[in-house]
Design a protein around this motif. Structure first.
Motif, PDB file in Angstrom:
ATOM      1  N   ARG A   1       0.872  -1.178   0.000  1.00  0.00           N
ATOM      2  CA  ARG A   1       0.000   0.000   0.000  1.00  0.00           C
ATOM      3  C   ARG A   1       0.903   1.221   0.000  1.00  0.00           C
ATOM      4  NH1 ARG A   1      -4.373   0.998   4.635  1.00  0.00           N
ATOM      5  NH2 ARG A   1      -2.620   2.009   5.687  1.00  0.00           N
ATOM      6  N   PHE A   2       0.794   2.002  -1.054  1.00  0.00           N
ATOM      7  CA  PHE A   2       1.695   3.128  -1.248  1.00  0.00           C
ATOM      8  C   PHE A   2       1.362   4.271  -0.289  1.00  0.00           C
ATOM      9  CE2 PHE A   2       1.491   1.239  -5.609  1.00  0.00           C
ATOM     10  CZ  PHE A   2       2.792   0.766  -5.640  1.00  0.00           C
ATOM     11  N   ALA A   3       2.399   5.006   0.093  1.00  0.00           N
ATOM     12  CA  ALA A   3       2.240   6.209   0.906  1.00  0.00           C
ATOM     13  C   ALA A   3       2.498   7.424   0.029  1.00  0.00           C
ATOM     14  CB  ALA A   3       3.214   6.192   2.081  1.00  0.00           C
ATOM     15  N   PHE A   4       1.584   8.383   0.047  1.00  0.00           N
ATOM     16  CA  PHE A   4       1.730   9.603  -0.740  1.00  0.00           C
ATOM     17  C   PHE A   4       0.806  10.665  -0.161  1.00  0.00           C
ATOM     18  CE2 PHE A   4      -0.927   6.419  -2.836  1.00  0.00           C
ATOM     19  CZ  PHE A   4      -2.168   7.029  -2.822  1.00  0.00           C
ATOM     20  N   ALA A   5       1.034  11.904  -0.532  1.00  0.00           N
ATOM     21  CA  ALA A   5       0.194  13.005  -0.050  1.00  0.00           C
ATOM     22  C   ALA A   5      -1.232  12.843  -0.558  1.00  0.00           C
ATOM     23  CB  ALA A   5       0.774  14.335  -0.502  1.00  0.00           C
ATOM     24  N   LYS A   6      -2.206  13.240   0.268  1.00  0.00           N
ATOM     25  CA  LYS A   6      -3.616  13.090  -0.089  1.00  0.00           C
ATOM     26  C   LYS A   6      -4.369  14.407   0.110  1.00  0.00           C
ATOM     27  CE  LYS A   6      -3.575   8.192   1.118  1.00  0.00           C
ATOM     28  NZ  LYS A   6      -4.144   7.116   1.967  1.00  0.00           N
ATOM     29  N   PRO A   7      -4.136  15.387  -0.757  1.00  0.00           N
ATOM     30  CA  PRO A   7      -4.898  16.637  -0.660  1.00  0.00           C
ATOM     31  C   PRO A   7      -6.360  16.410  -1.037  1.00  0.00           C
ATOM     32  CG  PRO A   7      -3.601  16.608  -2.678  1.00  0.00           C
ATOM     33  CD  PRO A   7      -3.196  15.389  -1.893  1.00  0.00           C
ATOM     34  N   GLU A   8      -7.225  17.302  -0.591  1.00  0.00           N
ATOM     35  CA  GLU A   8      -8.647  17.190  -0.921  1.00  0.00           C
ATOM     36  C   GLU A   8      -8.841  17.326  -2.436  1.00  0.00           C
ATOM     37  OE1 GLU A   8     -12.962  19.383  -0.194  1.00  0.00           O
ATOM     38  OE2 GLU A   8     -11.212  20.061   0.921  1.00  0.00           O
ATOM     39  N   PRO A   9      -9.498  16.362  -3.081  1.00  0.00           N
ATOM     40  CA  PRO A   9      -9.648  16.412  -4.544  1.00  0.00           C
ATOM     41  C   PRO A   9     -10.310  17.691  -5.055  1.00  0.00           C
ATOM     42  CG  PRO A   9     -10.174  14.230  -3.735  1.00  0.00           C
ATOM     43  CD  PRO A   9     -10.007  15.096  -2.519  1.00  0.00           C
ATOM     44  N   LEU A  10     -11.318  18.207  -4.340  1.00  0.00           N
ATOM     45  CA  LEU A  10     -11.998  19.403  -4.823  1.00  0.00           C
ATOM     46  C   LEU A  10     -11.068  20.612  -4.808  1.00  0.00           C
ATOM     47  CD1 LEU A  10     -14.721  20.437  -5.890  1.00  0.00           C
ATOM     48  CD2 LEU A  10     -15.286  21.103  -3.545  1.00  0.00           C
ATOM     49  N   VAL A  11     -10.202  20.695  -3.809  1.00  0.00           N
ATOM     50  CA  VAL A  11      -9.230  21.783  -3.768  1.00  0.00           C
ATOM     51  C   VAL A  11      -8.279  21.679  -4.956  1.00  0.00           C
ATOM     52  CG1 VAL A  11      -7.313  22.785  -2.476  1.00  0.00           C
ATOM     53  CG2 VAL A  11      -9.380  22.040  -1.271  1.00  0.00           C
ATOM     54  N   VAL A  12      -7.804  20.473  -5.240  1.00  0.00           N
ATOM     55  CA  VAL A  12      -6.897  20.273  -6.377  1.00  0.00           C
ATOM     56  C   VAL A  12      -7.602  20.641  -7.681  1.00  0.00           C
ATOM     57  CG1 VAL A  12      -5.484  18.608  -7.640  1.00  0.00           C
ATOM     58  CG2 VAL A  12      -5.654  18.461  -5.151  1.00  0.00           C
ATOM     59  N   GLU A  13      -8.858  20.234  -7.822  1.00  0.00           N
ATOM     60  CA  GLU A  13      -9.628  20.570  -9.020  1.00  0.00           C
ATOM     61  C   GLU A  13      -9.676  22.082  -9.236  1.00  0.00           C
ATOM     62  OE1 GLU A  13     -13.531  18.557  -9.962  1.00  0.00           O
ATOM     63  OE2 GLU A  13     -14.265  20.555  -9.448  1.00  0.00           O
ATOM     64  N   HIS A  14      -9.933  22.826  -8.167  1.00  0.00           N
ATOM     65  CA  HIS A  14      -9.991  24.284  -8.278  1.00  0.00           C
ATOM     66  C   HIS A  14      -8.617  24.883  -8.569  1.00  0.00           C
ATOM     67  CE1 HIS A  14     -14.078  25.700  -7.362  1.00  0.00           C
ATOM     68  NE2 HIS A  14     -14.208  24.545  -6.727  1.00  0.00           N
ATOM     69  N   GLU A  15      -7.586  24.352  -7.962  1.00  0.00           N
ATOM     70  CA  GLU A  15      -6.238  24.866  -8.207  1.00  0.00           C
ATOM     71  C   GLU A  15      -5.841  24.661  -9.664  1.00  0.00           C
ATOM     72  OE1 GLU A  15      -4.287  24.189  -3.752  1.00  0.00           O
ATOM     73  OE2 GLU A  15      -4.039  22.671  -5.326  1.00  0.00           O
TER      74      GLU A  15
END
Length: 336
Positions: free
Chosen positions: A273-287
């Protein structure tokens, strides 16, 4: 540099989330919101709440997020286009492929940027999966299987489960594999007494031969959002509720127990199971959409891509009615 002036149409469930993100997005000012019922949930604080799209446009906005019911998308986005306003539209792009194609053409002809809110593309698990697929971690992709199910959301009244939930899976499958849908065969059901379908099972063939299967419904008492991507070197399982990505690797250790070997076929290897950053998808979509307006390199879901996803959904509905496999039409880019 001055901030982008953003507007928002619709303060329903998704609209309230968009308002929250827009209110804190770097480089953006949420200057006004339009909703005929006002801010009944207290979602926007001191931001002016107007009664129409026309009065919102008069505020001098650079772009607008459209989060009204699907049946209103065409009229709202056409007004934005006429005023020269860029748009980020909640999925599906429109109520029909014909309407979606019209928006593709008018936004292209006016040199405007249009994006569609297929939020799963910005889920960290799927972002990670696509990057690893591009790096060759799975080799050739054999199959993508998705399960997206849960209870009926009372806020959805104008489309069925195919266009509302299914479009998530059609878009993410095409995006992760970088393939288009060639054909689909689907079965739908109407179990809750509504005019639109609330269950669908789809088998699709992608442009490079990958097989896709989708199980989607509004009838389950639990919520599931799972994508399994199987390739020649193993399988990824993405849970987009938790943004987890797990790699089940094909084994390289010989199985000497004959009965087990015959049963298992491909042997089991390491499970990671990979470890990576998990920002909120909606925030990324807006960015990503903001950056596209600023001329930066970004990967928005374009109107053309949103229209193509809608074409897959309509092919599924047609397949169910005709009880046969249907070829998915290709939606061309803008006509300018």
């Amino acid at each position: 540099m001055s901030k982008l002036r953003a507007g928002l149409v619709g303060l329903g469930m998704m609209g309230r989330h968009h308002a929250r993100v827009l209110s804190s997005l770097d480089g953006v000012d949420l200057v006004a919101v339009a909703d005929t019922e006002g801010d009944r949930f207290g979602a926007v604080g001191g931001v002016p709440v107007l009664s129409s799209v026309d009065t919102l446009i008069e505020q001098g906005i650079d772009y607008c997020v459209v989060a009204v019911p699907t049946r209103f998308h065409l009229d709202v986005v056409l007004k934005l286009a006429e005023a020269g306003v860029h748009a980020l539209v909640e999925k599906p792009l429109a109520h029909s492929s014909e309407a979606a194609s019209r928006l593709v053409d008018i936004y292209d002809a006016n040199g405007l940027i249009g994006g569609v809110g297929h939020i799963e593309r910005y889920n960290a698990a799927l972002q990670e999966a696509r990057a690893r697929i591009e790096a060759g971690d799975l080799g050739d992709i054999h199959q993508v299987a998705t399960r997206r199910q849960g209870p009926f959301p009372g806020r959805i009244a104008d489309v069925g489960v195919v266009k509302d939930l299914g479009t998530h899976d059609f878009d993410l499958t095409a995006w992760v594999t970088q393939q288009s849908y060639k054909s689909v065969s689907a079965q739908t059901a109407f179990k809750s007494g509504r005019e639109h379908e609330d269950l669908v099972t789809v088998v699709g063939r992608l442009s490079e031969g990958t097989v896709a299967t989708h199980q989607v419904n509004w009838l389950s008492p639990f919520k599931e959002r799972t994508t399994v991507i199987t390739g020649e070197r193993g399988a990824f399982i993405a849970d987009t509720l938790t943004a987890d990505l797990t790699f089940y690797e094909n084994g390289e250790v010989a199985t000497t127990w004959d009965n087990v070997s015959r049963f298992r076929g491909v042997s089991e290897g390491n499970v990671t199971r990979f470890a990576f950053a998990k920002p909120e998808p909606l925030v990324v979509e807006h960015e990503v959409f903001r950056d596209s307006l600023l001329g930066k390199t970004s990967s928005i879901v374009t109107f053309q891509q949103g229209a193509q996803t809608l074409a897959v959904a309509e092919a599924c509905i047609e397949s169910s009615v005709r009880e046969e496999t249907v070829t998915v039409p290709v939606i061309p880019a803008g006509q300018s």
